[in-house]
Design a protein around this motif. Structure first.
Motif, mmCIF file in Angstrom:
data_model
loop_
_atom_site.group_PDB
_atom_site.id
_atom_site.type_symbol
_atom_site.label_atom_id
_atom_site.label_comp_id
_atom_site.label_asym_id
_atom_site.label_seq_id
_atom_site.Cartn_x
_atom_site.Cartn_y
_atom_site.Cartn_z
ATOM 1 N N GLU A 67 0.822 -1.216 0.000
ATOM 2 C CA GLU A 67 0.000 0.000 0.000
ATOM 3 C C GLU A 67 0.855 1.264 0.000
ATOM 4 O O GLU A 67 0.508 2.241 -0.668
ATOM 5 C CB GLU A 67 -0.933 0.003 1.213
ATOM 6 N N THR A 68 1.966 1.239 0.727
ATOM 7 C CA THR A 68 2.850 2.397 0.792
ATOM 8 C C THR A 68 3.383 2.770 -0.588
ATOM 9 O O THR A 68 3.533 3.949 -0.910
ATOM 10 C CB THR A 68 4.031 2.120 1.761
ATOM 11 N N PHE A 69 3.628 1.771 -1.413
ATOM 12 C CA PHE A 69 4.173 2.007 -2.742
ATOM 13 C C PHE A 69 3.104 1.975 -3.840
ATOM 14 O O PHE A 69 3.416 1.884 -5.024
ATOM 15 C CB PHE A 69 5.292 1.014 -3.040
ATOM 16 N N ASP A 70 1.850 2.030 -3.431
ATOM 17 C CA ASP A 70 0.717 2.018 -4.370
ATOM 18 C C ASP A 70 0.731 0.805 -5.298
ATOM 19 O O ASP A 70 0.347 0.903 -6.463
ATOM 20 C CB ASP A 70 0.665 3.317 -5.189
ATOM 21 N N ALA A 71 1.175 -0.315 -4.766
ATOM 22 C CA ALA A 71 1.104 -1.572 -5.514
ATOM 23 C C ALA A 71 -0.187 -2.276 -5.091
ATOM 24 O O ALA A 71 -0.636 -2.141 -3.953
ATOM 25 C CB ALA A 71 2.313 -2.443 -5.218
ATOM 26 N N LYS A 72 -0.776 -3.004 -6.018
ATOM 27 C CA LYS A 72 -2.053 -3.671 -5.732
ATOM 28 C C LYS A 72 -1.959 -5.139 -6.123
ATOM 29 O O LYS A 72 -1.440 -5.472 -7.185
ATOM 30 C CB LYS A 72 -3.170 -2.983 -6.529
ATOM 31 N N ILE A 73 -2.483 -5.981 -5.260
ATOM 32 C CA ILE A 73 -2.553 -7.403 -5.595
ATOM 33 C C ILE A 73 -3.759 -7.604 -6.499
ATOM 34 O O ILE A 73 -4.886 -7.291 -6.126
ATOM 35 C CB ILE A 73 -2.641 -8.277 -4.339
ATOM 36 N N ILE A 74 -3.502 -8.107 -7.689
ATOM 37 C CA ILE A 74 -4.568 -8.365 -8.665
ATOM 38 C C ILE A 74 -5.252 -9.689 -8.338
ATOM 39 O O ILE A 74 -6.470 -9.784 -8.335
ATOM 40 C CB ILE A 74 -3.998 -8.420 -10.099
ATOM 41 N N SER A 75 -4.427 -10.709 -8.083
ATOM 42 C CA SER A 75 -4.974 -12.032 -7.790
ATOM 43 C C SER A 75 -3.893 -12.935 -7.235
ATOM 44 O O SER A 75 -2.699 -12.627 -7.294
ATOM 45 C CB SER A 75 -5.565 -12.672 -9.052
ATOM 46 N N VAL A 76 -4.348 -14.067 -6.729
ATOM 47 C CA VAL A 76 -3.489 -15.142 -6.254
ATOM 48 C C VAL A 76 -3.915 -16.380 -7.025
ATOM 49 O O VAL A 76 -5.117 -16.611 -7.204
ATOM 50 C CB VAL A 76 -3.695 -15.337 -4.733
ATOM 51 N N VAL A 77 -2.949 -17.156 -7.506
ATOM 52 C CA VAL A 77 -3.277 -18.360 -8.275
ATOM 53 C C VAL A 77 -2.513 -19.555 -7.710
ATOM 54 O O VAL A 77 -1.288 -19.498 -7.561
ATOM 55 C CB VAL A 77 -2.927 -18.187 -9.779
ATOM 56 N N ILE A 78 -3.252 -20.604 -7.374
ATOM 57 C CA ILE A 78 -2.629 -21.878 -7.000
ATOM 58 C C ILE A 78 -2.301 -22.527 -8.338
ATOM 59 O O ILE A 78 -3.202 -22.890 -9.101
ATOM 60 C CB ILE A 78 -3.572 -22.764 -6.162
ATOM 61 N N THR A 79 -1.009 -22.634 -8.644
ATOM 62 C CA THR A 79 -0.582 -22.970 -10.002
ATOM 63 C C THR A 79 -0.236 -24.431 -10.245
ATOM 64 O O THR A 79 -0.336 -24.905 -11.371
ATOM 65 C CB THR A 79 0.654 -22.141 -10.384
ATOM 66 N N ASP A 80 0.208 -25.129 -9.204
ATOM 67 C CA ASP A 80 0.677 -26.499 -9.451
ATOM 68 C C ASP A 80 0.572 -27.321 -8.179
ATOM 69 O O ASP A 80 0.537 -26.791 -7.067
ATOM 70 C CB ASP A 80 2.120 -26.484 -9.953
ATOM 71 N N LEU A 81 0.553 -28.620 -8.371
ATOM 72 C CA LEU A 81 0.599 -29.610 -7.297
ATOM 73 C C LEU A 81 1.588 -30.661 -7.757
ATOM 74 O O LEU A 81 1.377 -31.317 -8.776
ATOM 75 C CB LEU A 81 -0.785 -30.222 -7.060
#
Length: 151
Positions: A67-81
Motif C-alpha cells: 500500500e505504501t508504494f501504491d502496488a495492488k494485488i490483482i490475484s493469487v493463483v494456486i498454479t501447481d501440485l
C-alpha cells in the motif's frame, strides 16, 4: 484455464497434526484442501475472522508495504501440485506494469484475504487433486476433529 476459489474454512487434521485450508469454487463442485502449518493457519484464521493483531503480523506488514508504494494485488493463483506440494503465484500491479511473484499458497492466501484479492486455482491443480483420496479422508473425520483455530 483457472477457477475462482473461496476460502471455506480451516480444519485440523489430527492424523498429520496439521491444518487444512479448504478452498471451494463458487458452485461448490470443486474442493481443494491445502495442508498448512500452525503459524500459516493462524495467519489465515486471523484474516478470516477480521482480527487485527496488536502488532503487525508478517502478512499485515506485506500489505502495508504494498500500500505504501501504491502496488495492488490483482490475484493469487494456486498454479501447481507436485509430490503433495502446492505452488502459487501472487499477481501484482505496480504503476503500469504487472508482476508475478512465486509464493507458498498459505502466504498467498493470507495476503489475498487481507487485501480482498481473488483466489484462483489452475484447472490442472484441481484435476491432480485426488477426490477419492480426499473423500476417504473426510469420511474418517469425527465431529471433534472440527474445532476452533488455535491462535
Amino acid at each position: 484455464m483457472i477457477t475462482q476459489m473461496r476460502v471455506k474454512g480451516l480444519i485440523f487434521d489430527p492424523y498429520n497434526n496439521a491444518y487444512i485450508v479448504v478452498l471451494r469454487d463458487e458452485e461448490n463442485s470443486d474442493m481443494l484442501p491445502i495442508w498448512v502449518g500452525k503459524s500459516e493457519a493462524s495467519a489465515i484464521g486471523l484474516a478470516l475472522e477480521s482480527v487485527t493483531a496488536p502488532r503487525p503480523m508478517t502478512h499485515d506488514l506485506m500489505k502495508s508495504f504494498l500500500e505504501t508504494f501504491d502496488a495492488k494485488i490483482i490475484s493469487v493463483v494456486i498454479t501447481d501440485l507436485n509430490e503433495n506440494t502446492y505452488f502459487a503465484t501472487i499477481h501484482l500491479m505496480y504503476e503500469d506494469s504487472e508482476y508475478t511473484v512465486d509464493s507458498r499458497p498459505s502466504d498467498a492466501i493470507a495476503l489475498a484475504l487481507r487485501t480482498s484479492a481473488p483466489i484462483f486455482a489452475s484447472e490442472k491443480v484441481i484435476k491432480k487433486q485426488s477426490s477419492e483420496e480426499l473423500e476417504q479422508w473426510l469420511e474418517n473425520l469425527k465431529p471433534e476433529d472440527f474445532g476452533k483455530l488455535d491462535t
